[in-house]
Design an enzyme around this catalytic site. Structure first.
Site, PDB file in Angstrom:
ATOM      1  N   THR A 127       0.856  -1.186   0.000  1.00 20.20           N
ATOM      2  CA  THR A 127       0.000   0.000   0.000  1.00 20.20           C
ATOM      3  C   THR A 127       0.889   1.231   0.000  1.00 20.20           C
ATOM      4  O   THR A 127       1.863   1.295   0.753  1.00 20.20           O
ATOM      5  CB  THR A 127      -0.963   0.011   1.201  1.00 20.20           C
ATOM      6  OG1 THR A 127      -1.739   1.221   1.174  1.00 20.20           O
ATOM      7  CG2 THR A 127      -0.226  -0.075   2.518  1.00 20.20           C
TER       8      THR A 127
ATOM      9  N   HIS B  82       2.322 -11.876  14.032  1.00 23.74           N
ATOM     10  CA  HIS B  82       3.383 -12.412  14.879  1.00 23.74           C
ATOM     11  C   HIS B  82       3.171 -13.889  15.196  1.00 23.74           C
ATOM     12  O   HIS B  82       4.085 -14.568  15.685  1.00 23.74           O
ATOM     13  CB  HIS B  82       3.461 -11.598  16.183  1.00 23.74           C
ATOM     14  CG  HIS B  82       4.843 -11.510  16.751  1.00 23.74           C
ATOM     15  ND1 HIS B  82       5.838 -12.389  16.424  1.00 23.74           N
ATOM     16  CD2 HIS B  82       5.389 -10.648  17.634  1.00 23.74           C
ATOM     17  CE1 HIS B  82       6.941 -12.079  17.078  1.00 23.74           C
ATOM     18  NE2 HIS B  82       6.705 -11.021  17.815  1.00 23.74           N
TER      19      HIS B  82
END
Length: 408
Positions: A327, A379
């Site tokens: 992005t 994560h």
């Protein structure tokens, strides 16, 4: 002959859709293949074209209505515009004889001799057909008559409201304030759902770095004109970003993977989603097999997808898949951000505005065009070592773009 205007077959997994925009009104003439109405799903906007020349005679599903595959939206007559009564042909002015006949027949025709669309409008606005002077042939009420009556009623109500409240403090203090309430589009609701899904179902973390863009800017300045002449497309920054990302994904396959239940799915291909801002909201079309195409082809594909997004012509295939997202908020001036992962992907890279800043190079303070990089990652799958290493690899490749050609 009357032709039915139907909802097209909706994409797989899409149960229903919303009537977004009617481009034609009742009574307007249309040409074959001209777009009549747009249908919006939570993925794409579908266009419904006219199957023949003709005149729109009826609209059964107004804008905002929920529809399903093959549902009847309206009707199209293949007769010439001059053969349709002035209830459906808005540009046909009634003749004096028509008006005289209308005045005689209006009292007993208004309530009974109206089309279903007009009757529905009368019911929606709680209007009495007997009290409306129809301007159509035979004294029939047209949409313009209803709109005029509604406007007149609203104006009278507004005057009454002002007269009632003109002596109150609130009217004096807040007379210029207003609010507008509109329903969310399906695309905007879907975007909201996916953003909440990413926030609630991933262990998202963001790491940052910065890159000196001077080498790429020099490269574009040196070869940009020749590149455009040869390939017919400008040499932008995004092709460099994508090539750097592909090389970094090869080195860190966890970033190119996704979680499916209790399994980790490693992808051996490189389909990159690019975030594109459109009038209807943010979408992420996919560039496929980015490791196998040239920078020129990447720039051409980006241009084509951007144009399709702007015109609302992206298909389900354009938006399906993607292993990693880039992005570029820098095009809007963003200096730094924490992008949100695009599920089921495991990471997203945010590029930002290029700004000249003082930096230390070989013990000297110099001014360089610098850009912040932001990598948001899940994560659960990607550890700190992989995330930082991935971002450093992108930085090194962008600061020495020759390595992109040598893949080192």
């Amino acid at each position: 002959m009357t032709i039915e205007i139907l909802v097209p077959d909706l994409p797989e997994s899409v149960a229903d859709a919303t009537v977004a925009t009617w481009h034609k009104k009742v009574g307007e003439t249309v040409k074959r293949d001209e777009v009549l109405v747009e249908i919006e799903t939570d993925k794409v906007v579908l266009e419904v074209p006219a199957l023949s020349d003709g005149v729109v005679t009826e609209i059964l599903q107004e804008e905002g209505a929920t529809v399903v595959s093959k549902q009847l939206l309206g009707k199209l007559s293949t007769q010439q515009a001059g053969d349709i009564s002035s209830e459906t042909v808005k540009d046909n002015e009634p003749t004096p004889a028509d008006r005289q006949r209308a005045s005689i027949e209006n009292s007993h025709n208004n309530s009974a001799d109206q089309g279903p669309a007009i009757r529905r409008l009368l019911a929606e606005h709680d209007l009495d057909a007997e009290k409306i002077q129809g301007s159509g042939v035979g004294g029939r009420i047209t949409r313009e008559d209803i709109a005029r009556e509604v406007a007149k009623r609203d104006a009278q109500k507004a005057k009454q409201d002002v007269a009632t409240e003109q002596n109150t403090i609130s009217t004096v203090a807040y007379s210029s304030r207003s609010e507008k309430r509109v329903p969310m589009t399906r695309l905007r609701k879907r975007i909201a759902e996916r953003l909440l899904e990413a926030k609630n179902t991933t262990a998202m973390l963001t790491t940052f770095n910065e890159v000196d863009m001077q080498p790429i800017m020099k490269l574009r300045k040196t070869y940009g004109e020749k590149f455009e002449k040869q390939h017919g497309v400008r040499l932008g920054f995004m092709s460099f970003y994508i090539k750097a990302v592909v090389e970094a994904l090869k080195r860190y396959p966890e970033v190119n993977a996704s979680i499916d239940g209790d399994d980790i799915v490693y992808h051996n291909y490189f389909d990159i989603s690019i975030a594109v801002s459109t009038p209807r909201g943010l979408v992420t079309p996919v560039l496929r097999n980015c490791d196998k195409v040239s920078m020129a082809d990447i720039e051409k594909q980006i241009k084509a997808l951007a144009e399709k997004g702007r015109d609302g012509k992206l298909t389900v295939e354009d938006l399906t898949g993607g292993n990693f997202t880039i992005t570029n908020g820098g095009v809007f001036g963003s200096l730094m951000s924490t992008p949100i992962i695009n599920p089921p992907q495991s990471a997203i890279l945010g590029m930002h505005a290029i700004k000249e800043r003082p930096v230390a190079v070989d013990g000297q303070v110099v001014i360089r065009p610098m850009m912040y990089l932001a990598l948001s990652y899940d994560h659960r799958l990607i550890d700190g070592r992989e995330s930082v290493g991935f971002l450093v690899a992108i930085r090194d490749l962008l600061e020495d773009p020759t390595r992109l050609l040598l893949e080192i």
